[in-house]
Design an enzyme around this catalytic site. Structure first.
Site, PDB file in Angstrom:
ATOM      1  N   HIS A 201       0.820  -1.224   0.000  1.00  0.00           N
ATOM      2  CA  HIS A 201       0.000   0.000   0.000  1.00  0.00           C
ATOM      3  C   HIS A 201       0.851   1.270   0.000  1.00  0.00           C
ATOM      4  O   HIS A 201       0.360   2.333   0.360  1.00  0.00           O
ATOM      5  CB  HIS A 201      -0.977  -0.029   1.178  1.00  0.00           C
ATOM      6  CG  HIS A 201      -1.964  -1.160   1.076  1.00  0.00           C
ATOM      7  ND1 HIS A 201      -2.693  -1.634   2.123  1.00  0.00           N
ATOM      8  CD2 HIS A 201      -2.335  -1.915  -0.002  1.00  0.00           C
ATOM      9  CE1 HIS A 201      -3.473  -2.641   1.721  1.00  0.00           C
ATOM     10  NE2 HIS A 201      -3.262  -2.834   0.435  1.00  0.00           N
TER      11      HIS A 201
ATOM     12  N   ALA B 124       1.455  -8.984  18.265  1.00  0.00           N
ATOM     13  CA  ALA B 124       2.720  -9.081  17.525  1.00  0.00           C
ATOM     14  C   ALA B 124       3.911  -8.945  18.471  1.00  0.00           C
ATOM     15  O   ALA B 124       4.863  -9.735  18.406  1.00  0.00           O
ATOM     16  CB  ALA B 124       2.764  -8.002  16.447  1.00  0.00           C
TER      17      ALA B 124
HETATM   18  N1  APR Z   1      -0.870  -7.371  17.326  1.00  0.00           N
HETATM   19  C1  APR Z   1      -1.398  -8.037  16.281  1.00  0.00           C
HETATM   20  N2  APR Z   1      -2.563  -7.715  15.704  1.00  0.00           N
HETATM   21  C2  APR Z   1      -3.234  -6.674  16.206  1.00  0.00           C
HETATM   22  C3  APR Z   1      -2.757  -5.919  17.309  1.00  0.00           C
HETATM   23  C4  APR Z   1      -1.531  -6.304  17.869  1.00  0.00           C
HETATM   24  N3  APR Z   1      -1.000  -5.657  18.899  1.00  0.00           N
HETATM   25  N4  APR Z   1      -3.657  -4.920  17.556  1.00  0.00           N
HETATM   26  C5  APR Z   1      -4.647  -5.043  16.662  1.00  0.00           C
HETATM   27  N5  APR Z   1      -4.393  -6.095  15.847  1.00  0.00           N
HETATM   28  C6  APR Z   1      -5.188  -6.572  14.720  1.00  0.00           C
HETATM   29  C7  APR Z   1      -6.668  -6.321  14.798  1.00  0.00           C
HETATM   30  O1  APR Z   1      -7.315  -7.356  15.513  1.00  0.00           O
HETATM   31  C8  APR Z   1      -7.067  -6.291  13.330  1.00  0.00           C
HETATM   32  O2  APR Z   1      -7.365  -7.606  12.873  1.00  0.00           O
HETATM   33  O3  APR Z   1      -4.746  -5.851  13.592  1.00  0.00           O
HETATM   34  C9  APR Z   1      -5.791  -5.817  12.623  1.00  0.00           C
HETATM   35  C10 APR Z   1      -5.865  -4.411  12.087  1.00  0.00           C
HETATM   36  O4  APR Z   1      -6.805  -4.365  11.071  1.00  0.00           O
HETATM   37  P1  APR Z   1      -6.913  -3.129  10.066  1.00  0.00           P
HETATM   38  O5  APR Z   1      -6.902  -1.859  10.864  1.00  0.00           O
HETATM   39  O6  APR Z   1      -8.049  -3.455   9.188  1.00  0.00           O
HETATM   40  O7  APR Z   1      -5.538  -3.137   9.306  1.00  0.00           O
HETATM   41  P2  APR Z   1      -5.117  -3.864   7.965  1.00  0.00           P
HETATM   42  O8  APR Z   1      -5.619  -5.264   7.928  1.00  0.00           O
HETATM   43  O9  APR Z   1      -3.659  -3.638   7.831  1.00  0.00           O
HETATM   44  O10 APR Z   1      -5.890  -3.000   6.898  1.00  0.00           O
HETATM   45  C11 APR Z   1      -5.580  -3.216   5.581  1.00  0.00           C
HETATM   46  O11 APR Z   1      -6.670  -1.240   4.877  1.00  0.00           O
HETATM   47  O12 APR Z   1      -7.114   0.821   5.601  1.00  0.00           O
HETATM   48  C12 APR Z   1      -6.410   0.114   4.670  1.00  0.00           C
HETATM   49  O13 APR Z   1      -4.456   0.576   3.504  1.00  0.00           O
HETATM   50  C13 APR Z   1      -4.947   0.362   4.791  1.00  0.00           C
HETATM   51  O14 APR Z   1      -3.164  -1.195   4.842  1.00  0.00           O
HETATM   52  C14 APR Z   1      -4.437  -0.931   5.364  1.00  0.00           C
HETATM   53  C15 APR Z   1      -5.469  -1.928   4.845  1.00  0.00           C
END
Ligand code: APR
Length: 254
Positions: free
Chosen positions: A122, A239
């Site tokens: 991204h 993580a």
């Molecule tokens: N360790 C691991 N996972 C975690 C933690 C943590 N400390 N805290 C939260 N999470 C998890 C949440 O449970 C959730 O499943 O991280 C995930 C975050 O989800 P999103 O905010 O949807 O992020 P992502 O999957 O990266 O979104 C994808 O969407 O908004 C766009 O371009 C943006 O790259 C992003 C893409």
């Protein structure tokens, strides 16, 4: 599904035996560094906005003076935080295995932890470019305090507005990193999917492809996700808590 504080011995064995390790990270990877995930509620000046509605070409076209300071503030926040123990553990894993790191994150925390990133699917928050001609632009001064409105700088080549080098919702992913990520997901001994909700495609399709090819896929996430039913192992941990334990267990001399 596993919630225990220690990694599943079956996952440790898979990682220990693996040579090619593909890792896909999402916003949860950086959460413990202090970077809010995309689905977290926003605070301060932007609390009435949904992040997903600001990260669109339409929002930029409608009101660049509103979108630009949001990105300046995000860039400033990323500059002010540090990689967490999970980022450091992945860098350590690459000293033992052929790690192919694919991230959806637009921060640079993997690099600052010492990892080589195969693909920033991204884009990058800190790589600015012209909206019109695509010419790279220097990093602008990042504000001490958030502001609600600010004019984007203009491109030195063509006078177009400078924009962040991220992929907005509705935009296509750059082909080269996506193809590299696809190859890494098609040819791996194990795939670790860390901190992603699995709702944004085509990134979410990559571990699904791996699973279809019979490659073991392990999810590390404190919550259930769209991918949880598909993966072979799910570990409900964060993580920064889980990765150091997993990497240590899988690389420790026997
Ligand atoms: N360790 C691991 N996972 C975690 C933690 C943590 N400390 N805290 C939260 N999470 C998890 C949440 O449970 C959730 O499943 O991280 C995930 C975050 O989800 P999103 O905010 O949807 O992020 P992502 O999957 O990266 O979104 C994808 O969407 O908004 C766009 O371009 C943006 O790259 C992003 C893409």
């Amino acid at each position: 599904m596993r919630t225990e504080p220690t990694p599943d011995p079956a996952v440790v064995d898979l990682l220990r035996a693996a040579t090619k390790v593909t890792v896909m990270t999402g916003a949860g990877m950086s959460a413990e560094s202090g970077v809010p995930t995309f689905r977290d509620a926003q605070t301060g000046l932007w609390e009435e906005f949904d992040a997903a509605s600001l990260a669109t070409p339409e929002a930029w076209e409608d009101d660049p003076e509103m979108v630009w300071p949001w990105y300046l503030w995000r860039a400033r926040m990323v500059r002010g935080v540090e990689p967490n123990a999970g980022h450091l553990a992945l860098a350590e894993l690459a000293r033992h295995k052929d790690v192919r790191l694919v991230t959806q994150n637009v921060d640079d925390l993997h690099e600052r932890a010492g990892s080589d990133v195969l693909a920033h699917l991204h884009g990058s928050l800190l790589a600015f470019r012209c909206t019109d001609c695509g010419a790279p632009a220097p990093e602008p001064e990042l504000p001490e305090e958030p502001t609600s409105r600010a004019m984007p700088p203009v491109c030195a080549e063509c006078g177009g507005y400078v924009r962040p080098g991220v992929v907005w919702f509705g935009e296509s992913l750059a082909l080269e990193p996506f193809e590299a990520a696809e190859r890494a997901h098609e040819d791996a001994d194990i795939v670790l999917v860390i901190g992603t909700s699995g709702v944004v495609f085509p990134a979410a399709a990559l571990p699904i492809t791996s699973r279809g090819l019979g490659i073991p896929v392990v999810e590390i996430n404190p919550d259930e996700t769209e991918l949880s039913d598909l993966v072979q192992h799910a570990w409900r941990t964060t993580a920064a808590a889980g990765l150091p334990l997993l990497v240590e267990a899988a690389t420790r001399p026997v």
